[in-house]
Design a protein around this motif. Structure first.
Motif, PDB file in Angstrom:
ATOM      1  N   SER A  86       0.853  -1.187   0.000  1.00 40.42           N
ATOM      2  CA  SER A  86       0.000   0.000   0.000  1.00 40.42           C
ATOM      3  C   SER A  86       0.887   1.235   0.000  1.00 40.42           C
ATOM      4  O   SER A  86       1.802   1.346   0.830  1.00 40.42           O
ATOM      5  CB  SER A  86      -0.922  -0.008   1.223  1.00 40.42           C
ATOM      6  OG  SER A  86      -1.704   1.170   1.264  1.00 40.42           O
ATOM      7  N   LEU A  87       0.623   2.163  -0.932  1.00 42.54           N
ATOM      8  CA  LEU A  87       1.424   3.375  -1.082  1.00 42.54           C
ATOM      9  C   LEU A  87       0.516   4.593  -1.066  1.00 42.54           C
ATOM     10  O   LEU A  87      -0.571   4.573  -1.647  1.00 42.54           O
ATOM     11  CB  LEU A  87       2.211   3.358  -2.401  1.00 42.54           C
ATOM     12  CG  LEU A  87       3.235   2.240  -2.618  1.00 42.54           C
ATOM     13  CD1 LEU A  87       3.815   2.344  -4.016  1.00 42.54           C
ATOM     14  CD2 LEU A  87       4.336   2.308  -1.581  1.00 42.54           C
ATOM     15  N   THR A  88       0.980   5.648  -0.398  1.00 42.66           N
ATOM     16  CA  THR A  88       0.319   6.950  -0.432  1.00 42.66           C
ATOM     17  C   THR A  88       1.341   7.980  -0.892  1.00 42.66           C
ATOM     18  O   THR A  88       2.365   8.187  -0.218  1.00 42.66           O
ATOM     19  CB  THR A  88      -0.244   7.337   0.946  1.00 42.66           C
ATOM     20  OG1 THR A  88      -1.163   6.328   1.384  1.00 42.66           O
ATOM     21  CG2 THR A  88      -0.955   8.669   0.878  1.00 42.66           C
ATOM     22  N   GLN A  90       2.115  11.916  -2.570  1.00 43.14           N
ATOM     23  CA  GLN A  90       1.664  13.268  -2.862  1.00 43.14           C
ATOM     24  C   GLN A  90       2.278  13.733  -4.177  1.00 43.14           C
ATOM     25  O   GLN A  90       3.491  13.658  -4.359  1.00 43.14           O
ATOM     26  CB  GLN A  90       2.077  14.230  -1.739  1.00 43.14           C
ATOM     27  CG  GLN A  90       1.702  15.670  -1.995  1.00 43.14           C
ATOM     28  CD  GLN A  90       2.320  16.618  -0.991  1.00 43.14           C
ATOM     29  OE1 GLN A  90       2.852  16.167   0.017  1.00 43.14           O
ATOM     30  NE2 GLN A  90       2.251  17.909  -1.263  1.00 43.14           N
ATOM     31  N   GLN A 146       6.422   4.930  -6.223  1.00 46.75           N
ATOM     32  CA  GLN A 146       6.754   5.840  -5.132  1.00 46.75           C
ATOM     33  C   GLN A 146       7.691   6.958  -5.571  1.00 46.75           C
ATOM     34  O   GLN A 146       7.827   7.973  -4.880  1.00 46.75           O
ATOM     35  CB  GLN A 146       7.393   5.063  -3.972  1.00 46.75           C
ATOM     36  CG  GLN A 146       8.764   4.513  -4.258  1.00 46.75           C
ATOM     37  CD  GLN A 146       9.275   3.648  -3.118  1.00 46.75           C
ATOM     38  OE1 GLN A 146       8.493   3.142  -2.315  1.00 46.75           O
ATOM     39  NE2 GLN A 146      10.576   3.478  -3.031  1.00 46.75           N
ATOM     40  N   LEU A 152       4.363   9.481   1.214  1.00 48.64           N
ATOM     41  CA  LEU A 152       3.826   9.792   2.538  1.00 48.64           C
ATOM     42  C   LEU A 152       3.674   8.562   3.416  1.00 48.64           C
ATOM     43  O   LEU A 152       3.843   8.648   4.632  1.00 48.64           O
ATOM     44  CB  LEU A 152       2.464  10.483   2.397  1.00 48.64           C
ATOM     45  CG  LEU A 152       2.444  11.792   1.604  1.00 48.64           C
ATOM     46  CD1 LEU A 152       1.018  12.332   1.533  1.00 48.64           C
ATOM     47  CD2 LEU A 152       3.377  12.815   2.216  1.00 48.64           C
ATOM     48  N   GLU A 153       3.359   7.426   2.811  1.00 53.70           N
ATOM     49  CA  GLU A 153       3.135   6.206   3.598  1.00 53.70           C
ATOM     50  C   GLU A 153       3.366   4.994   2.707  1.00 53.70           C
ATOM     51  O   GLU A 153       3.032   5.006   1.521  1.00 53.70           O
ATOM     52  CB  GLU A 153       1.707   6.189   4.157  1.00 53.70           C
ATOM     53  CG  GLU A 153       1.397   4.998   5.052  1.00 53.70           C
ATOM     54  CD  GLU A 153      -0.027   5.027   5.560  1.00 53.70           C
ATOM     55  OE1 GLU A 153      -0.423   4.090   6.283  1.00 53.70           O
ATOM     56  OE2 GLU A 153      -0.756   5.983   5.227  1.00 53.70           O
ATOM     57  N   ARG A 154       3.953   3.942   3.314  1.00 53.25           N
ATOM     58  CA  ARG A 154       4.187   2.700   2.576  1.00 53.25           C
ATOM     59  C   ARG A 154       4.110   1.515   3.534  1.00 53.25           C
ATOM     60  O   ARG A 154       4.703   1.538   4.603  1.00 53.25           O
ATOM     61  CB  ARG A 154       5.553   2.705   1.891  1.00 53.25           C
ATOM     62  CG  ARG A 154       5.939   1.342   1.302  1.00 53.25           C
ATOM     63  CD  ARG A 154       7.247   1.360   0.575  1.00 53.25           C
ATOM     64  NE  ARG A 154       7.658   0.013   0.184  1.00 53.25           N
ATOM     65  CZ  ARG A 154       8.694  -0.272  -0.593  1.00 53.25           C
ATOM     66  NH1 ARG A 154       9.445   0.712  -1.065  1.00 53.25           N
ATOM     67  NH2 ARG A 154       8.982  -1.514  -0.917  1.00 53.25           N
ATOM     68  N   THR A 155       3.368   0.495   3.145  1.00 55.14           N
ATOM     69  CA  THR A 155       3.299  -0.760   3.882  1.00 55.14           C
ATOM     70  C   THR A 155       3.385  -1.912   2.890  1.00 55.14           C
ATOM     71  O   THR A 155       2.837  -1.820   1.783  1.00 55.14           O
ATOM     72  CB  THR A 155       1.986  -0.875   4.684  1.00 55.14           C
ATOM     73  OG1 THR A 155       0.863  -0.776   3.786  1.00 55.14           O
ATOM     74  CG2 THR A 155       1.898   0.206   5.738  1.00 55.14           C
ATOM     75  N   GLU A 239      -1.103  18.878   9.405  1.00 60.48           N
ATOM     76  CA  GLU A 239      -0.460  18.550  10.663  1.00 60.48           C
ATOM     77  C   GLU A 239      -1.120  19.339  11.786  1.00 60.48           C
ATOM     78  O   GLU A 239      -1.383  20.529  11.660  1.00 60.48           O
ATOM     79  CB  GLU A 239       1.036  18.880  10.608  1.00 60.48           C
ATOM     80  CG  GLU A 239       1.784  18.069   9.546  1.00 60.48           C
ATOM     81  CD  GLU A 239       3.254  18.433   9.516  1.00 60.48           C
ATOM     82  OE1 GLU A 239       3.633  19.348  10.279  1.00 60.48           O
ATOM     83  OE2 GLU A 239       4.003  17.805   8.760  1.00 60.48           O
TER      84      GLU A 239
END
Length: 306
Positions: A86-88, A90, A146, A152-155, A239
């Motif tokens: 899973s990738l997020t 920007q 990516q 921003l996020e990676r799993t 934030e």
């Protein structure tokens, strides 16, 4: 004399051979009749016969393959591992990044499984993609995706299902042999009741076999193609500033909010009491008017009394 002696052993040998032939013929007939009787007795009990046939089939296959596979161990390949990620990311433009993600996936031999795009109140787009890519190109595709913007996020997860794959394959072979054995029993059945029983058993076993084949196909799909969930957004995650020390402006803003809130509650309370105040005012006005009328009539009646 010599001629008689040579003839007697020959006759004795012929007699022994004839007796042995008759004995073998009798045994063969007995076994044939026993087999036919066993088949007739086994027709009602189709499940035990099918299981026995499956065991014999597995034993034959194991004996045939033991010579070639005795020294070779089963190989564990990447196709027996389910990979998900899973990738997020920007990006500056979601539309351009979406086209690049599609191109990267198609060049790797994969496809887009699911896609959804939303737009927030500020007009910024956000897209979510579910990509299926070959396991061999899994790492390359992740690196390209990516690198399209700010990560921003990676799993990532890897689930080893080797034991499950081997178990399903073994159960499929056993079930296929069992189905074949039941079909053989149907060919040998002569009674209608036996045929009906075997048809029901065959339908149940074929249904179990189809379920195992579907499970095998699902495992093959999930182990051969990795699943990548990609989220593309145009603006960063907001934030929280809860840890910052409050200043004069913050205190002033908080006091003003408190003052406005107090005025709002006062207005609400006044609005709730206003109907009662109106009714009370009307009652007081009526009472005062009635009292003034009595005062006017009282002096007018005094001369008549004298």
């Amino acid at each position: 004399m010599r001629t008689r002696r040579s003839v007697r052993p020959a006759q004795a040998l012929a007699g022994v051979l004839l007796a042995a032939g008759l004995a073998l013929t009798g045994c063969g007939a007995g076994s044939s009749s026993g087999d036919s009787g066993a088949d007739k007795a086994a027709v009602p009990d189709a499940r035990s016969e099918a299981q026995a046939g499956a065991v014999q089939e597995d034993a034959k296959q194991g004996a045939g393959d033991s010579g070639s596979q005795a020294t070779s161990a089963p190989k564990v390949t990447a196709n027996r591992i389910i990979r998900t990620a899973s990738l997020t990311v920007q990006v500056k433009d979601v539309t351009d990044a979406l086209d690049e993600a599609r191109t990267t996936t198609e060049n790797a031999g994969g496809y887009v499984g699911d896609e959804s795009t939303t737009r927030d109140e500020d007009g910024a787009e956000r897209t979510r993609l579910v990509l299926r890519v070959p396991v061999a190109r899994y790492d390359d595709v992740l690196a390209d995706l990516q690198g399209a913007g700010k990560l921003l996020e990676r799993t990532a997860k890897a689930q080893d299902v080797t034991d499950q794959v081997v178990d399903v394959e073994s159960r499929i072979k056993t079930q296929q042999a069992s189905v074949a054995r039941v079909r053989e029993l149907m060919d040998q059945a002569t009674k209608l009741s036996d045929v009906v029983t075997l048809e029901g058993e065959l339908s149940r076993r074929e249904s179990d076999l189809e379920a195992l084949l579907a499970q095998q196909a699902s495992l093959k799909d999930r182990t051969s193609l990795a699943t990548v969930t990609l989220s593309l957004r145009e603006k960063p995650v907001e934030e929280s500033a809860g840890d910052d020390d409050p200043g004069f402006v913050d205190a002033l803003a908080g006091g003003w909010d408190a003052f406005v809130t107090m005025l709002r509650w006062i207005a609400v309370a006044f609005g709730a009491v206003l109907p009662f105040l109106v009714v009370a005012a009307l009652l007081v006005a009526g009472w005062l008017r009635l009292r003034r009328g009595r005062r006017r009539t009282a002096p007018a009646g005094e001369p008549g009394q004298d």
